[in-house]
Write a protein that holds these residues in place. Sequence first.
Motif, PDB file in Angstrom:
ATOM      1  N   LEU A  12      -9.837  28.474  25.733  1.00  0.00           N
ATOM      2  CA  LEU A  12     -10.438  29.647  25.424  1.00  0.00           C
ATOM      3  C   LEU A  12     -11.811  30.248  26.126  1.00  0.00           C
ATOM      4  O   LEU A  12     -11.788  31.405  26.383  1.00  0.00           O
ATOM      5  N   THR A  30     -13.981  34.695  29.854  1.00  0.00           N
ATOM      6  CA  THR A  30     -12.862  34.274  29.010  1.00  0.00           C
ATOM      7  C   THR A  30     -11.605  34.084  29.916  1.00  0.00           C
ATOM      8  O   THR A  30     -11.263  34.627  30.882  1.00  0.00           O
ATOM      9  N   ILE A  32      -7.751  33.782  30.326  1.00  0.00           N
ATOM     10  CA  ILE A  32      -6.638  34.414  29.943  1.00  0.00           C
ATOM     11  C   ILE A  32      -5.348  33.766  30.961  1.00  0.00           C
ATOM     12  O   ILE A  32      -5.559  33.645  31.974  1.00  0.00           O
ATOM     13  N   GLU A  33      -4.442  33.201  30.119  1.00  0.00           N
ATOM     14  CA  GLU A  33      -3.342  32.658  31.041  1.00  0.00           C
ATOM     15  C   GLU A  33      -2.020  33.190  30.598  1.00  0.00           C
ATOM     16  O   GLU A  33      -1.996  33.977  29.702  1.00  0.00           O
ATOM     17  N   ASP A  36      -0.640  33.906  26.883  1.00  0.00           N
ATOM     18  CA  ASP A  36      -1.430  34.005  25.873  1.00  0.00           C
ATOM     19  C   ASP A  36      -1.385  35.451  25.297  1.00  0.00           C
ATOM     20  O   ASP A  36      -0.844  36.547  25.950  1.00  0.00           O
ATOM     21  N   VAL A  38      -2.946  38.973  24.015  1.00  0.00           N
ATOM     22  CA  VAL A  38      -4.077  39.759  24.458  1.00  0.00           C
ATOM     23  C   VAL A  38      -4.030  41.096  23.530  1.00  0.00           C
ATOM     24  O   VAL A  38      -3.143  41.470  23.118  1.00  0.00           O
ATOM     25  N   THR A  56       1.674  40.171  25.170  1.00  0.00           N
ATOM     26  CA  THR A  56       1.822  38.839  25.674  1.00  0.00           C
ATOM     27  C   THR A  56       1.665  38.766  27.453  1.00  0.00           C
ATOM     28  O   THR A  56       2.487  39.596  28.032  1.00  0.00           O
ATOM     29  N   VAL A  57       0.724  37.933  27.764  1.00  0.00           N
ATOM     30  CA  VAL A  57       0.484  37.979  29.181  1.00  0.00           C
ATOM     31  C   VAL A  57       1.753  37.459  29.755  1.00  0.00           C
ATOM     32  O   VAL A  57       2.137  36.304  29.491  1.00  0.00           O
ATOM     33  N   GLY A  64      -6.967  36.450  37.716  1.00  0.00           N
ATOM     34  CA  GLY A  64      -7.604  37.114  36.278  1.00  0.00           C
ATOM     35  C   GLY A  64      -8.258  38.496  36.669  1.00  0.00           C
ATOM     36  O   GLY A  64      -8.716  38.931  35.666  1.00  0.00           O
ATOM     37  N   TYR A  67      -3.670  41.800  34.665  1.00  0.00           N
ATOM     38  CA  TYR A  67      -2.409  40.957  34.115  1.00  0.00           C
ATOM     39  C   TYR A  67      -1.229  41.895  33.853  1.00  0.00           C
ATOM     40  O   TYR A  67      -1.341  43.249  33.841  1.00  0.00           O
ATOM     41  N   ARG A  90      -8.456  41.891  26.069  1.00  0.00           N
ATOM     42  CA  ARG A  90      -9.345  40.642  25.625  1.00  0.00           C
ATOM     43  C   ARG A  90      -8.175  39.750  25.025  1.00  0.00           C
ATOM     44  O   ARG A  90      -7.347  40.173  24.345  1.00  0.00           O
ATOM     45  N   PRO A  91      -8.680  38.372  25.030  1.00  0.00           N
ATOM     46  CA  PRO A  91      -7.763  37.529  24.076  1.00  0.00           C
ATOM     47  C   PRO A  91      -7.834  37.543  22.723  1.00  0.00           C
ATOM     48  O   PRO A  91      -8.862  38.384  22.390  1.00  0.00           O
TER      49      PRO A  91
END
Length: 104
Positions: A12, A30, A32-33, A36, A38, A56-57, A64, A67, A90-91
């Motif tokens: 995170l 942050t 983000i993968e 994840d 978002v 969902t990414v 990054g 996305y 954002r996550p």
Amino acid sequence: MSGGRSTRTNRLWCWSLSKPESAGFHRTRTMIEEHDRVVLTERLPRQDLQAGDVGTVVHVYAEGAAYEVEFFRLDGHTIAVETVSASAVRPVASTDVTHARTRG
């Protein structure tokens, strides 16, 4: 610890000790993968998506910078797959609450 700096990374957050003599950490960008969830932070009117919608990414571009995010209805059907800049999402946070809305 080399050079007086320490970096610890988890899923995170990326924390960095800015000064070894300081007692605290400061939060940086942050991470983000793929896969994840978002939260959209801005409205995408052409797609009828609003800030607060969750997606969902499915792909991360340029480490990054942007996305590819898939947005779903609550029944699981895809409503949009959009490429968005990093500033547009954002996550999810542990304090976020799911909210339902009807799309036009």
